[in-house]
Design a protein around this motif. Structure first.
Motif, mmCIF file in Angstrom:
data_model
loop_
_atom_site.group_PDB
_atom_site.id
_atom_site.type_symbol
_atom_site.label_atom_id
_atom_site.label_comp_id
_atom_site.label_asym_id
_atom_site.label_seq_id
_atom_site.Cartn_x
_atom_site.Cartn_y
_atom_site.Cartn_z
ATOM 1 N N LEU A 161 -6.866 -17.740 -0.919
ATOM 2 C CA LEU A 161 -5.933 -18.767 -1.351
ATOM 3 C C LEU A 161 -5.745 -20.061 -0.295
ATOM 4 C CD1 LEU A 161 -2.827 -16.819 -2.993
ATOM 5 C CD2 LEU A 161 -5.105 -17.911 -4.039
ATOM 6 N N GLY A 162 -6.761 -19.934 0.565
ATOM 7 C CA GLY A 162 -6.862 -21.094 1.570
ATOM 8 C C GLY A 162 -5.711 -20.720 3.068
ATOM 9 N N LYS A 163 -5.111 -21.737 3.494
ATOM 10 C CA LYS A 163 -4.093 -21.634 4.384
ATOM 11 C C LYS A 163 -2.992 -21.450 3.992
ATOM 12 C CE LYS A 163 -7.037 -24.150 7.862
ATOM 13 N NZ LYS A 163 -7.090 -25.186 8.768
ATOM 14 N N VAL B 130 -6.042 -22.633 -7.589
ATOM 15 C CA VAL B 130 -6.372 -21.353 -7.624
ATOM 16 C C VAL B 130 -5.324 -20.325 -7.772
ATOM 17 C CG1 VAL B 130 -7.356 -19.488 -6.277
ATOM 18 C CG2 VAL B 130 -8.201 -21.744 -5.882
ATOM 19 N N VAL B 131 -4.058 -20.722 -7.290
ATOM 20 C CA VAL B 131 -2.786 -19.875 -7.341
ATOM 21 C C VAL B 131 -2.343 -20.091 -8.929
ATOM 22 C CG1 VAL B 131 -0.406 -19.990 -7.190
ATOM 23 C CG2 VAL B 131 -1.721 -20.160 -5.182
ATOM 24 N N GLU C 10 0.885 -1.220 0.019
ATOM 25 C CA GLU C 10 -0.073 -0.070 0.063
ATOM 26 C C GLU C 10 0.789 1.244 0.126
ATOM 27 O OE1 GLU C 10 -3.888 -1.533 2.287
ATOM 28 O OE2 GLU C 10 -2.821 -0.168 3.204
ATOM 29 N N TYR C 11 1.836 1.329 0.831
ATOM 30 C CA TYR C 11 2.633 2.561 0.843
ATOM 31 C C TYR C 11 3.420 2.463 -0.586
ATOM 32 C CZ TYR C 11 2.257 2.980 5.847
ATOM 33 O OH TYR C 11 1.763 3.457 6.966
ATOM 34 N N LEU C 12 3.658 1.533 -1.363
ATOM 35 C CA LEU C 12 4.113 1.804 -2.651
ATOM 36 C C LEU C 12 3.030 1.777 -3.694
ATOM 37 C CD1 LEU C 12 7.008 -0.862 -2.350
ATOM 38 C CD2 LEU C 12 7.106 1.433 -2.076
ATOM 39 N N ASN C 13 1.802 1.960 -3.568
ATOM 40 C CA ASN C 13 0.703 2.147 -4.213
ATOM 41 C C ASN C 13 0.638 1.007 -5.189
ATOM 42 O OD1 ASN C 13 -0.277 4.730 -3.317
ATOM 43 N ND2 ASN C 13 1.260 5.543 -4.488
ATOM 44 N N LEU C 14 0.922 -0.194 -4.623
ATOM 45 C CA LEU C 14 1.032 -1.260 -5.424
ATOM 46 C C LEU C 14 -0.180 -2.382 -5.005
ATOM 47 C CD1 LEU C 14 4.732 -2.199 -5.209
ATOM 48 C CD2 LEU C 14 3.461 -1.362 -7.130
ATOM 49 N N GLU C 15 -0.954 -2.204 -4.110
ATOM 50 C CA GLU C 15 -2.145 -3.030 -3.666
ATOM 51 C C GLU C 15 -2.928 -3.709 -4.952
ATOM 52 O OE1 GLU C 15 -3.897 1.053 -3.354
ATOM 53 O OE2 GLU C 15 -1.969 0.181 -2.625
ATOM 54 N N GLN C 16 -3.223 -3.031 -6.023
ATOM 55 C CA GLN C 16 -3.799 -3.286 -7.124
ATOM 56 C C GLN C 16 -3.220 -4.464 -7.862
ATOM 57 O OE1 GLN C 16 -6.859 -2.208 -8.047
ATOM 58 N NE2 GLN C 16 -7.542 -0.688 -6.755
ATOM 59 N N LYS C 17 -2.242 -4.608 -7.469
ATOM 60 C CA LYS C 17 -1.198 -5.798 -8.029
ATOM 61 C C LYS C 17 -1.369 -7.043 -7.243
ATOM 62 C CE LYS C 17 2.171 -2.665 -10.355
ATOM 63 N NZ LYS C 17 1.402 -2.742 -11.536
ATOM 64 N N LEU C 18 -1.890 -6.989 -6.216
ATOM 65 C CA LEU C 18 -2.173 -7.937 -5.247
ATOM 66 C C LEU C 18 -3.390 -8.807 -5.690
ATOM 67 C CD1 LEU C 18 -1.386 -9.775 -2.824
ATOM 68 C CD2 LEU C 18 -2.692 -8.106 -1.527
ATOM 69 N N VAL C 19 -2.959 -10.270 -6.026
ATOM 70 C CA VAL C 19 -4.316 -11.171 -6.937
ATOM 71 C C VAL C 19 -4.640 -12.074 -5.839
ATOM 72 C CG1 VAL C 19 -3.324 -10.296 -9.208
ATOM 73 C CG2 VAL C 19 -2.628 -12.484 -8.098
ATOM 74 N N GLY C 20 -3.963 -12.378 -4.827
ATOM 75 C CA GLY C 20 -4.377 -13.424 -3.814
ATOM 76 C C GLY C 20 -3.547 -13.527 -2.617
ATOM 77 N N LEU D 99 6.472 -26.684 -4.469
ATOM 78 C CA LEU D 99 5.534 -27.381 -5.399
ATOM 79 C C LEU D 99 5.191 -26.156 -6.505
ATOM 80 C CD1 LEU D 99 3.536 -29.803 -6.072
ATOM 81 C CD2 LEU D 99 1.804 -28.998 -4.657
ATOM 82 N N ILE D 100 4.644 -25.067 -6.131
ATOM 83 C CA ILE D 100 4.052 -24.005 -6.948
ATOM 84 C C ILE D 100 5.192 -23.601 -7.885
ATOM 85 C CG2 ILE D 100 3.297 -21.767 -6.979
ATOM 86 C CD1 ILE D 100 1.666 -22.344 -4.565
ATOM 87 N N GLN D 101 6.396 -23.616 -7.260
ATOM 88 C CA GLN D 101 7.670 -22.934 -8.172
ATOM 89 C C GLN D 101 8.100 -23.871 -9.121
ATOM 90 O OE1 GLN D 101 10.639 -20.125 -6.552
ATOM 91 N NE2 GLN D 101 11.733 -22.014 -6.051
ATOM 92 N N LYS D 102 7.684 -25.166 -9.126
ATOM 93 C CA LYS D 102 8.121 -26.198 -10.053
ATOM 94 C C LYS D 102 7.303 -25.940 -11.246
ATOM 95 C CE LYS D 102 9.339 -30.139 -7.121
ATOM 96 N NZ LYS D 102 9.059 -31.519 -6.813
ATOM 97 N N THR D 103 6.045 -24.899 -11.266
ATOM 98 C CA THR D 103 5.233 -24.693 -12.318
ATOM 99 C C THR D 103 6.066 -23.549 -13.015
ATOM 100 O OG1 THR D 103 3.743 -23.031 -11.175
ATOM 101 C CG2 THR D 103 3.222 -25.294 -11.156
ATOM 102 N N GLY D 104 7.005 -23.104 -12.497
ATOM 103 C CA GLY D 104 7.584 -21.802 -13.262
ATOM 104 C C GLY D 104 7.252 -20.413 -12.480
ATOM 105 N N ILE D 105 6.452 -20.783 -11.666
ATOM 106 C CA ILE D 105 6.296 -19.209 -10.701
ATOM 107 C C ILE D 105 7.232 -18.990 -9.888
ATOM 108 C CG2 ILE D 105 4.574 -18.093 -9.292
ATOM 109 C CD1 ILE D 105 2.300 -19.656 -10.429
#
Length: 379
Positions: A141-143, A151-152, A107-117, A174-180
């Protein structure tokens, strides 16, 4: 099984469907602004000619290896190849964060609109970000330790800023294996209050917001140090106890802890300041009573909303002078609309406000017209 199949499909598509770059389209290369650190000790930033190297040295307690992240501009080639290194194309347009302490930085960087999950989004207290949750811009996104992988993947974030208290990163791996790409924020490990706040520079580097982060941090640093100077001019330092019982143990900040540093800077006499420990001390009720029964102030008394509720949890709390004199202060009275803690969300980014609150409590004559932001007296 379904999640595994989705991961395999995503990895396959990413590896087989990449298009050759359109050489007729001009590339817009991002300028990677230099950054320097003053207080943070848990990460380093090395500015290179065409990339940045960020190393997180203490992502969690007893971490055996540092984590390396290479940031390079979108539209350019990866600067080199290396094992055990996360490469991130910047600037980021879609991000997932997993700790509420990341929210004020965005928020302090005016980036909250880039948060998707965000995992367990009820924890978020900020009204600005809560509005984005309520209108569906930010997805649940759960816990935090069991992210909903499907969803991610549907959200297609360009970066996940993770957090781990124990070093368990299975969900992130696990997620990083997808390229994220996944990077770990270790700001909570910092022992200097301004060190925690300075992690805004870590977040800013992934979005090209270095200048905004520097400006914000310098303002917080200036206000914090100005408050320290005001407090040091006072001759009387009231004695302070902190923490509360959980089952049979009283958890109290160690003498080298983040909160003990703030108490010192507020010119108070924290009764356990001589204990050379950065984490929490685990003490018996009797030992705390023996040392702190006659303390002037009890600051951060747990989750109780009133003195009667506090006494209901342990009737012996009434033996403390601070209880008798009604000088017990809590940071948990102010909560978000869904029950999240404003103090634990915003406090690490605003140590200047925490410090001013405590100075106002300990030395009301110093900040006469100040309205406390986090702490309130229990009645």
């Amino acid at each position: 099984m379904r999640t595994i199949l989705i991961l395999i499909l995503v990895v396959t598509l990413q590896s087989s469907c990449k298009k050759a770059p359109d050489e007729t389209k001009p590339l817009t290369v991002m300028y990677l602004a230099p950054q320097t650190l003053e207080y943070a000790s848990g990460f380093t930033i090395l500015n290179k000619e065409n990339y940045k190297e960020i190393k997180v040295t203490t992502p969690w307690p007893d971490a055996e290896e540092e984590l390396t992240y290479i940031l390079y501009p979108k539209g350019t080639e990866k600067p080199f190849k290396a094992a055990n290194t996360v490469f991130v194309e910047v600037p980021i347009e879609r991000v997932v964060v997993t700790s509420t302490t990341d929210v004020p930085m965005l928020e302090y960087l005016n980036l909250e609109q880039k948060l998707v999950g965000f995992p367990h989004s009820d924890y978020i207290s900020s009204e600005k970000t809560r509005a984005l949750i309520d209108n569906g811009t930010i997805k649940e996104l759960g816990k935090e330790y069991n992210l909903n992988t499907e969803v991610v993947l549907e959200l297609s974030p360009e970066l996940i800023i993770g957090f781990s208290a124990t070093g368990d990163t299975k969900a992130y791996d696990l997620i990083q294996k997808t390229g994220i790409p996944v990077v770990m924020n270790g700001s909570w490990m910092e022992q200097h209050p301004l060190g925690r706040a300075e992690w805004i520079k870590f977040v800013a580097a992934f979005f090209g917001k270095e200048a905004a982060a520097e400006e914000r941090f310098q303002k917080i640093k200036k206000d914090y140090n100005k408050a320290v100077t005001l407090a040091q001019d006072v001759t009387h330092a009231p004695t302070v106890i902190s923490g509360s019982m959980f089952k049979d143990v009283w958890y109290i900040p160690g003498g080298n802890s983040y909160f003990a540093k703030i108490l010192k800077d507020a010119n108070t006499n924290y009764l356990w300041s001589d204990i050379n420990k950065s984490g929490s001390l685990t003490l018996s009720f009797e030992s705390v009573l023996d040392k702190g029964q006659h303390a002037d102030l009890w600051i951060r008394s747990g989750s109780s909303k009133s003195l009667s509720e506090l006494k209901g949890k342990n009737h012996q709390y009434a033996l403390f002078d601070a209880f008798k004199n009604k000088t017990v202060y809590s940071s948990t009275l102010k909560m978000g609309s869904k029950g999240g803690s404003i103090y634990y969300e915003l406090g690490p980014m605003r140590p200047d406000l925490i410090l001013k609150d405590i100075i106002h409590i300990a030395h009301p004559e110093v900040l006469t017209n100040y309205e406390p932001y986090f702490f309130e007296k229990l009645n």
